[in-house]
Design a protein around this motif. Structure first.
Motif, PDB file in Angstrom:
ATOM      1  N   THR A  60      -5.839  -6.825  -8.087  1.00 40.24           N
ATOM      2  CA  THR A  60      -6.058  -5.541  -7.418  1.00 40.24           C
ATOM      3  C   THR A  60      -4.758  -4.755  -7.357  1.00 40.24           C
ATOM      4  N   PRO A  61      -4.799  -3.446  -7.573  1.00 44.55           N
ATOM      5  CA  PRO A  61      -3.570  -2.639  -7.534  1.00 44.55           C
ATOM      6  C   PRO A  61      -2.854  -2.773  -6.199  1.00 44.55           C
ATOM      7  N   PHE A  62      -1.517  -2.850  -6.261  1.00 42.41           N
ATOM      8  CA  PHE A  62      -0.697  -2.939  -5.049  1.00 42.41           C
ATOM      9  C   PHE A  62       0.439  -1.952  -5.149  1.00 42.41           C
ATOM     10  N   PRO A  63       0.720  -1.221  -4.041  1.00 44.01           N
ATOM     11  CA  PRO A  63      -0.116  -1.079  -2.842  1.00 44.01           C
ATOM     12  C   PRO A  63      -1.198  -0.035  -3.073  1.00 44.01           C
ATOM     13  N   GLY A  64      -1.991   0.209  -2.068  1.00 44.54           N
ATOM     14  CA  GLY A  64      -2.926   1.316  -2.126  1.00 44.54           C
ATOM     15  C   GLY A  64      -4.386   0.941  -2.191  1.00 44.54           C
ATOM     16  N   THR A  65      -4.724  -0.335  -2.387  1.00 43.25           N
ATOM     17  CA  THR A  65      -6.122  -0.744  -2.423  1.00 43.25           C
ATOM     18  C   THR A  65      -6.621  -0.995  -1.006  1.00 43.25           C
ATOM     19  N   THR A  66      -7.708  -0.329  -0.640  1.00 49.18           N
ATOM     20  CA  THR A  66      -8.314  -0.578   0.671  1.00 49.18           C
ATOM     21  C   THR A  66      -9.776  -1.004   0.558  1.00 49.18           C
TER      22      THR A  66
END
Length: 413
Positions: free
Chosen positions: A206-212
């Motif tokens: 999952t993309p880091f940072p920024g994934t919620t």
């Protein structure tokens, strides 16, 4: 030519001031020469603010306050690296070149730590790494200027991952934060799963940072048929994954969540109703024994009524041991040679209220026990921070990767 009286008087009055300026400068230089400066570099505003952040700064300052009687001037400054390696390196370089910082503490995100470690080695200063996970810091990326204090991915993989496999969780799917920390945690845990006879059925990064929003990743994990979803992430990412898994009812369908790096602030944020039954590994818990409870009381007096994590306890303990080494060798020598300070830290046994007695190996790995905890049910808790019950303890000499297996070039074959 006549000299006016007012000019003569002005010059006479200025003379003592001018004479005093070099004296003041000498005093300032003398004070600076006897002052150790520690920079706490971490996430002050993002995903990892709660488990590290301002409370780590407060714990580092607590260590310096308790050491003040030893006659060494210590200053603590802090900065937010925003989980960005380039920002962190720029801050660290300014600290070393302009601000006279002797040691950097905390550090956090693995990608940040690996970048800062190279600069610390170049400048011959000290890195007291207390919140970074990647075991590469005592492996291929080890340096004579770094101490890795609190935990690492190998320890987490053995403690949490190994216990989950032994409990029957022999098929895994990983949801992994796509940077150095997540990759290392997935790698180390997958190795333990396979060694125990289990299988890894798949994974997603999952993309880091920024994934919620982790819903699509959780659905992929469910579709794999794995018994265990390994969360190779931390902080807000772990909190969101656990919350969304609960919303989808995954655990009610028999899927086990393995939160591979979950700390007390995460559990507090989730609440016991959501987090109950989850297992996690830490090397510190405030209610473990009389010494940890005494530390927690002192720390909360300066940091407020907050849950305390192993990262924050590590900031206190590592700074305290560093200052013991500085006192042992003298401030002037300590400021001149960071490698010598780390060598002295390794030569001295460690002992503090957070982790008890221990030692630092030649690869920079600090050794102490690791603890596997289960999150309590709401009815079991006696207060806001009474969140864990102890399941098992891994002794210090078994909790971390064997010295000869990490590939650290400092280790003699």
């Amino acid at each position: 030519m006549a000299i006016e009286r007012r000019n003569l008087l002005a010059g006479a009055a200025a003379a003592p001031i001018a004479a005093a300026l070099p004296l003041a400068g000498r005093r300032a230089r003398a004070q600076a020469a006897n002052t150790i400066r520690i920079g706490v570099l971490n996430d002050q505003s993002g995903l990892y603010r709660d488990p590290t952040g301002p409370v780590s700064v407060a714990c580092a300052r607590l260590a310096t306050q308790e050491f003040a009687a030893r006659g060494i001037n210590v200053e603590v400054i802090a900065a937010d690296h925003q989980n960005k390696p380039d920002v962190a390196v720029n801050i660290a370089r300014q600290w070393f070149d302009r601000d006279g910082v002797d040691a950097i503490a905390d550090v956090g995100a693995s990608s940040v730590a690996l970048a800062v470690a190279d600069l610390v080695r170049e400048k011959n200063r000290v890195m007291l790494n207390t919140s970074t996970a990647t075991s590469d810091l005592t492996g291929r990326a080890c340096t004579p200027n770094t101490v890795h204090w609190t935990y690492d991915t190998w320890m987490l993989a053995k403690s949490t991952g190994g216990a989950t496999v032994r409990a029957g969780g022999d098929t895994w799917f990983f949801i992994t934060a796509d940077y150095a920390f997540g990759h290392a945690l997935e790698r180390d845990t997958a190795n333990f799963v396979r060694q125990a006879g289990g299988r890894v059925l798949g994974g997603v990064r999952t993309p880091f940072p920024g994934t919620t929003d982790f819903s699509s990743f959780l659905l992929q994990a469910q579709a794999s048929g794995a018994k265990v979803i390994g969360l190779a992430n931390a902080g807000g990412d772990t909190i969101n994954c656990v919350k969304q898994a609960a919303e989808f009812g995954l655990t009610r369908r028999g899927v086990k969540l393995a939160a591979l790096l979950m700390v007390l602030t995460d559990v507090h944020a989730l609440g016991l109703r959501t987090a109950q039954g989850l297992v996690c590994s830490e090397s510190f818990y405030w209610d473990l024994n009389d010494r940890t409870r005494a530390f927690a009381q002192r720390a909360r007096a300066v940091a407020g009524q907050v849950p305390l994590t192993m990262h924050q306890a590590g900031s206190y303990a590592a700074v305290l041991h560093y200052l013991k080494a500085v006192a042992d060798m003298g401030v002037a020598q300590a400021k001149a040679d960071g490698r010598a300070v780390v060598a002295r830290m390794k030569a001295m046994p460690t002992d503090d209220d957070c982790f008890g007695p221990g030692r630092i190996r030649e690869d920079g790995r600090k050794l102490h026990p690791a603890y596997l905890f289960e999150v309590k049910r709401p009815e079991e808790s006696r207060g806001p921070f009474d969140l864990y019950k102890l399941l098992q303890t891994t002794p210090a000499e078994e909790a971390f990767r064997p010295l000869g297996e990490g590939g650290c070039p400092l280790v003699r074959s």
